[in-house]
Design an enzyme around this catalytic site. Structure first.
Site, PDB file in Angstrom:
ATOM      1  N   CYS A   1      10.695  14.025  10.618  1.00  0.00           N
ATOM      2  CA  CYS A   1      11.184  13.987  11.994  1.00  0.00           C
ATOM      3  C   CYS A   1      11.113  15.394  12.567  1.00  0.00           C
ATOM      4  O   CYS A   1      11.494  16.349  11.886  1.00  0.00           O
ATOM      5  CB  CYS A   1      12.629  13.490  12.004  1.00  0.00           C
ATOM      6  SG  CYS A   1      13.372  13.460  13.637  1.00  0.00           S
ATOM      7  N   LEU A   2      10.641  15.496  13.800  1.00  0.00           N
ATOM      8  CA  LEU A   2      10.501  16.823  14.424  1.00  0.00           C
ATOM      9  C   LEU A   2      11.856  17.503  14.592  1.00  0.00           C
ATOM     10  O   LEU A   2      11.928  18.718  14.715  1.00  0.00           O
ATOM     11  CB  LEU A   2       9.790  16.709  15.777  1.00  0.00           C
ATOM     12  CG  LEU A   2       8.343  16.190  15.717  1.00  0.00           C
ATOM     13  CD1 LEU A   2       7.743  16.114  17.111  1.00  0.00           C
ATOM     14  CD2 LEU A   2       7.479  17.049  14.807  1.00  0.00           C
TER      15      LEU A   2
ATOM     16  N   HIS B   1      11.990   4.119  13.977  1.00  0.00           N
ATOM     17  CA  HIS B   1      12.513   5.487  13.848  1.00  0.00           C
ATOM     18  C   HIS B   1      12.939   6.029  15.214  1.00  0.00           C
ATOM     19  O   HIS B   1      14.035   6.588  15.358  1.00  0.00           O
ATOM     20  CB  HIS B   1      11.420   6.371  13.218  1.00  0.00           C
ATOM     21  CG  HIS B   1      11.761   7.819  13.092  1.00  0.00           C
ATOM     22  ND1 HIS B   1      11.825   8.474  11.881  1.00  0.00           N
ATOM     23  CD2 HIS B   1      12.034   8.764  14.033  1.00  0.00           C
ATOM     24  CE1 HIS B   1      12.142   9.751  12.086  1.00  0.00           C
ATOM     25  NE2 HIS B   1      12.263   9.958  13.383  1.00  0.00           N
ATOM     26  N   GLU B   2      12.097   5.814  16.219  1.00  0.00           N
ATOM     27  CA  GLU B   2      12.408   6.360  17.554  1.00  0.00           C
ATOM     28  C   GLU B   2      13.561   5.601  18.212  1.00  0.00           C
ATOM     29  O   GLU B   2      14.392   6.206  18.891  1.00  0.00           O
ATOM     30  CB  GLU B   2      11.167   6.357  18.450  1.00  0.00           C
ATOM     31  CG  GLU B   2       9.977   7.159  17.919  1.00  0.00           C
ATOM     32  CD  GLU B   2      10.310   8.564  17.442  1.00  0.00           C
ATOM     33  OE1 GLU B   2      11.256   9.178  17.965  1.00  0.00           O
ATOM     34  OE2 GLU B   2       9.625   9.044  16.521  1.00  0.00           O
TER      35      GLU B   2
ATOM     36  N   HIS C   1      16.766   6.891  17.089  1.00  0.00           N
ATOM     37  CA  HIS C   1      17.164   8.107  17.819  1.00  0.00           C
ATOM     38  C   HIS C   1      17.980   7.754  19.066  1.00  0.00           C
ATOM     39  O   HIS C   1      18.931   8.452  19.419  1.00  0.00           O
ATOM     40  CB  HIS C   1      15.939   8.900  18.269  1.00  0.00           C
ATOM     41  CG  HIS C   1      15.404   9.862  17.242  1.00  0.00           C
ATOM     42  ND1 HIS C   1      16.145  10.899  16.738  1.00  0.00           N
ATOM     43  CD2 HIS C   1      14.190   9.945  16.646  1.00  0.00           C
ATOM     44  CE1 HIS C   1      15.408  11.584  15.867  1.00  0.00           C
ATOM     45  NE2 HIS C   1      14.208  11.020  15.785  1.00  0.00           N
TER      46      HIS C   1
ATOM     47  N   GLN D   1      15.422  13.855  21.929  1.00  0.00           N
ATOM     48  CA  GLN D   1      14.927  15.001  21.147  1.00  0.00           C
ATOM     49  C   GLN D   1      14.498  16.167  22.032  1.00  0.00           C
ATOM     50  O   GLN D   1      14.305  17.275  21.540  1.00  0.00           O
ATOM     51  CB  GLN D   1      13.757  14.577  20.256  1.00  0.00           C
ATOM     52  CG  GLN D   1      14.175  13.669  19.111  1.00  0.00           C
ATOM     53  CD  GLN D   1      12.998  13.327  18.235  1.00  0.00           C
ATOM     54  OE1 GLN D   1      12.248  12.410  18.528  1.00  0.00           O
ATOM     55  NE2 GLN D   1      12.812  14.079  17.157  1.00  0.00           N
TER      56      GLN D   1
ATOM     57  N   GLY E   1       5.769  10.474  16.928  1.00  0.00           N
ATOM     58  CA  GLY E   1       6.648   9.853  17.904  1.00  0.00           C
ATOM     59  C   GLY E   1       7.698  10.829  18.366  1.00  0.00           C
ATOM     60  O   GLY E   1       7.936  11.855  17.722  1.00  0.00           O
TER      61      GLY E   1
END
Ligand code: NI
Length: 156
Positions: free
Chosen positions: A88-89, A130-131, A134, A51, A46
């Site tokens: 997480c990226l 999670h997204e 963000h 991000q 995701g």
């Protein structure tokens, strides 16, 4: 399509609240296409617009080979509990356990501005939560059950 640079933890923008998408236009489509490519290039599940440095409420997720774009997503129902390790990226190699709802229902818009409702379980629910975090400036390390380990590893 092009990949965009992924913002890393420590950069202030990750802590800002993203703004609602109002224009479902070509620049949004370009953004979503680039987010998809960036997520694939990094092997992620995701990605949120913030991000890649864009403070708009747009996320992409890909769970079980199903790719979904959610614009202005709002969780309307949560059910159960589930604990799994996340990464997480924007955070790097650290992975840690996070408690999430087992099932969620989310209302959102597609890239053309059409509303839809989606109910997802387990990893899909986790990934969307999670997204959406963000979009509100929250990172998984904030609510991670293994936060001590993260802090120890990243102590300066
Ligand atoms: Ni993330």
């Amino acid at each position: 399509m092009a990949t965009r640079k992924v913002v890393k933890v420590g950069e202030e923008i990750l802590r800002k609240k993203s703004k609602e998408v109002k224009d479902f236009d070509e620049s949004l489509w370009q953004l979503l296409d680039d987010m998809k490519e960036t997520m694939h290039a990094s092997d992620g599940m995701g990605l949120a617009a913030v991000q890649v440095g864009i403070l708009r409420r747009a996320i992409v997720v890909e769970v079980n080979n199903a790719f979904i774009e959610l614009i202005n997503p709002v969780i309307t129902a949560k059910k159960g509990e589930d604990i799994e390790q996340e990464g997480c990226l924007s955070v790097g190699n650290f992975r840690g356990r996070v408690k999430r709802p087992y099932q969620i229902t989310v209302k959102a818009f597609d890239r053309f501005g059409y509303p839809f409702t989606l109910t997802g379980e387990k990893w899909l629910a986790r990934c969307i939560c999670h997204e959406i975090d963000h979009l509100n400036g929250i990172l998984f390390i904030d609510n991670c059950l293994d936060k001590d380990i993260y802090l120890k590893q990243n102590r300066k």
